[in-house]
Design an enzyme around this catalytic site. Structure first.
Site, PDB file in Angstrom:
ATOM      1  N   ARG A 227      13.394  -7.769  -2.909  1.00 55.64           N
ATOM      2  CA  ARG A 227      14.232  -6.606  -2.383  1.00 55.64           C
ATOM      3  C   ARG A 227      15.380  -6.372  -2.465  1.00 55.64           C
ATOM      4  O   ARG A 227      16.046  -6.852  -3.537  1.00 55.64           O
ATOM      5  CB  ARG A 227      14.179  -7.587  -1.238  1.00 55.64           C
TER       6      ARG A 227
ATOM      7  N   CYS B  74       1.143  -0.887   0.189  1.00 53.21           N
ATOM      8  CA  CYS B  74      -0.109  -0.179   0.175  1.00 53.21           C
ATOM      9  C   CYS B  74       0.554   0.927  -0.065  1.00 53.21           C
ATOM     10  O   CYS B  74       0.025   2.017  -0.010  1.00 53.21           O
ATOM     11  CB  CYS B  74      -1.280   0.131   1.175  1.00 53.21           C
TER      12      CYS B  74
ATOM     13  N   THR C  67       7.144   2.501   1.943  1.00 48.71           N
ATOM     14  CA  THR C  67       8.405   3.118   2.071  1.00 48.71           C
ATOM     15  C   THR C  67       7.970   4.530   0.806  1.00 48.71           C
ATOM     16  O   THR C  67       9.028   5.339   1.090  1.00 48.71           O
ATOM     17  CB  THR C  67       8.767   2.262   0.938  1.00 48.71           C
TER      18      THR C  67
ATOM     19  N   GLY D 235       3.467  11.793  -4.890  1.00 47.76           N
ATOM     20  CA  GLY D 235       3.471  13.328  -4.247  1.00 47.76           C
ATOM     21  C   GLY D 235       2.597  13.952  -4.019  1.00 47.76           C
ATOM     22  O   GLY D 235       2.312  14.974  -2.695  1.00 47.76           O
TER      23      GLY D 235
END
EC number: 4.1.1.32
Length: 611
Positions: A384, A269, A272, A517
């Site tokens: 990852r 979701c 990060t 943003g």
């Protein structure tokens, strides 16, 4: 018998005796006491390159960076093999797997017997939280995986200095990890050893973690979810603090006022991305800084404020979907010294994953080490990167402050195609706890006219709470009541609680809110609500902004679009609140009465409201 040979910097008799005990059980060929040095790190990397576990990447494009490819069967956390072995089954609760600790110990003793034969046992000392912080805790992981040893150096404060804090009798969480594939004399090792049988086991009363069979991420880096959430949540309940699956960010406005926000979202979701947000056009003079992207430990201060630290020292982030548009700060963090796992690689040693660029590079080798075939995933969806947090350009100056940073607001969010508005503020602490306790996220992308299946993920902690979820809700309620008294005495307030949903869709099934943003616009309103400056309208489900209450400078997002993602459909909300009963029934009689009462009051308010 393996010789323990503890170095001079280890002065803790109980720790040395424990290492000896585990060595007698697992029978490694030798023991290495990690000191966290650069020389040790490089030596282990070189060892893994020689073993075929790692490959060196293009050192011009990716200086100091390496790629590991795991076994295809060992690519993610294994929730169905994760156990909370409390003395009483009720203390683990309905949302955790439980086994009688005596039965589990017998089972694990059998599995761990001789499990490290032919391998080196690494003794990995680590501090979760800044060294010496009163909020920090120390763990020692015994592992036969050099991949774990080098990854822990990035993910925690790992090395000699931990023993200075530990002294001769300091407390530590004992963590034992094996890939579960002993080597007979002369037997050749495989590139990524693991065992089809896996166990990730936590003993909350004795604060122990035992992990068998997996070399991957959250199953093997035991400081992360195992200690920092499952064991720490138990400690927090006993000691009066919180261990949460939350990012922490700092927001500074052009006037220089700074607030810290902690936010919980289930996986996938955008935690990060939100933690490293770059303010959009129209927000000149605003600054977002990152304290952490995944876990927060939060302790009440004497002044009645809640102070948070990021117990980790690195980011273990999902690579696919990360690019310079979605998260430029994250991409800049990855400029050097990264351990990648299960991404694809070009023939000249550059990494690639889905979403990094529109064009798929030619001559790509996929995460399984085979030539990439179009139509298949080149990188594993859970591929990852492991990187030190200090490399992040947006890292907050106080990210390692041992006292923590004061939290002004909590945000909870999930992935919902309808029902839940863009943002709402809880009426009070109890209401906020109710909203967090019942938050849900869709498990599938919602097709047109068809809702994804909503999985309840209370506080985004469903896989990570180390004790009964009903008791966990109760702990949040009690902590709020206690801290509120202290806060009032000092002229402070409890943090406000907000819910967000970036994922509302239109009739065609498209996302309406641009996210990334642009989430700054919601964040500004949240900050202004904390300062008592912003307007809001009271609705049955909380305080919400009108279109005019948000700052739209630099964007053409219309009122019609805003209405689409903030409207509250009465029937949907009645269904939503009634569906919370399923979770409450599952949690049983320990569920706090205050939450049942809150549900009844909410349902009544929604039914009385005009649509």
């Amino acid at each position: 018998m393996t010789t323990v040979n503890a170095p001079e910097f280890v002065r803790h008799p109980k720790l040395i005796a424990w290492v000896e005990e585990i060595a007698n059980l697992t029978k490694p060929a030798k023991i290495e006491w990690c000191d966290g040095s650069e020389e040790e790190y490089q030596r282990l990397i070189d060892l893994m390159i020689a073993n075929g576990t790692m490959q060196k990447l293009n050192q011009e494009k990716h200086p100091g960076s390496y790629l590991a490819n795991s076994d295809p069967s060992d690519v993610a956390r294994v929730e169905d093999r994760t156990y909370i072995c409390s003395q009483n089954k009720e203390d683990a609760g309905a949302t955790n797997n439980w086994e009688d600790p005596a039965v589990m110990r017998e089972k694990l003793n059998g599995l761990f017997e001789g499990s490290m034969k032919g391998r080196t046992m690494y003794v990995v000392p680590f501090s979760m939280g800044p060294l010496g912080s009163h909020i920090a805790h120390i763990g020692i992981e015994l592992t036969d995986s050099p991949y774990v040893a080098v990854s822990m150096r990035k993910m925690a404060r790992m090395g000699k200095a931990v023993y200075d804090v530990l002294g001769t009798d300091g407390e530590f969480v004992p963590c034992v990890h094996t890939v579960g594939t002993p080597l007979a004399e002369g037997q050749k090792d495989v590139a990524w050893p693991c065992n089809p049988e896996k166990y990730i086991v936590h003993y909350p009363e004795t604060r122990e973690i035992w992990s068998f069979g997996s070399g991957y991420g959250g199953n093997a880096l035991l400081g992360k979810k195992c200690l920092a959430l499952r064991i720490a949540s138990v400690m927090g309940r006993e000691q009066g603090w919180l261990a949460e699956h939350m990012l922490i960010l700092g927001v500074t406005n052009p006037q220089g006022e700074k607030h810290y926000i902690a936010a919980a979202f289930p996986s996938a979701c955008g935690k990060t991305n939100f933690a490293m947000l770059i303010p959009p056009a129209g927000y000149e003079g605003w600054k977002i800084e990152t304290v952490g992207d995944d876990i927060a430990w939060i302790k009440p201060g004497e002044d009645g404020r809640l102070y948070a630290i990021n117990p980790e020292a690195g980011f273990f982030g999902v690579a696919p979907g990360t690019n310079t548009k979605t998260n430029p700060n994250c991409m800049a963090t990855l400029h050097k010294d990264v351990i990648y796992t299960n991404v694809a690689v070009t023939d000249d040693g550059q990494v690639w994953w889905e979403g990094l660029s529109k064009e798929v590079p030619a001559n790509l080798t996929n995460w399984k080490g085979q030539p990439h075939v179009n139509g298949e995933k080149a990188a594993h969806p859970n591929a990852r990167f492991t990187v030190a947090a200090g490399q992040c350009p947006s890292i907050d100056a106080d990210w390692e402050n041992p006292a923590g940073v004061p939290i002004s607001a909590f945000i909870f969010g999930g992935r919902r195609a309808d029902t839940v508005p863009l943002v709402s503020e809880a009426f009070d602490w109890v209401d906020g706890v109710y909203k967090a306790a019942t938050m849900g996220s869709e498990t599938t992308a919602a097709a047109v006219g068809q809702q994804g299946i909503v999985r309840r993920d209370p506080f985004a902690m469903l896989p990570f709470a180390g004790y009964n979820m009903a008791d966990y809700f109760d702990h949040w309620l009690n902590l709020g009541a206690k801290v509120s008294e202290k806060a009032e005495a000092s002229g402070n307030k409890l943090p406000k609680i907000f819910n967000v949903n970036w994922f509302r869709r239109d009739a065609e099934g498209n996302f309406v809110w641009p996210g990334f943003g642009q989430n700054m616009r919601v964040l500004e309103w949240i900050i202004d609500r904390c300062e008592g400056r912003a307007n809001a309208v009271e609705t049955p489900i909380g305080f919400v902004p009108t279109y005019e209450d948000l700052n739209w400078e630099g964007t053409e997002f219309t009122k019609e679009q805003f209405d689409l993602i903030t409207n509250q459909d009465k029937d949907q909300w009645v269904t939503e609140i009634e569906s919370h009963t399923e979770l409450f029934n599952k949690l049983g009689e320990r569920l706090p009465k205050a939450l049942k009462e809150r549900q009844a009051a909410l349902l009544e308010a929604v039914k009385l409201a005009s649509n």
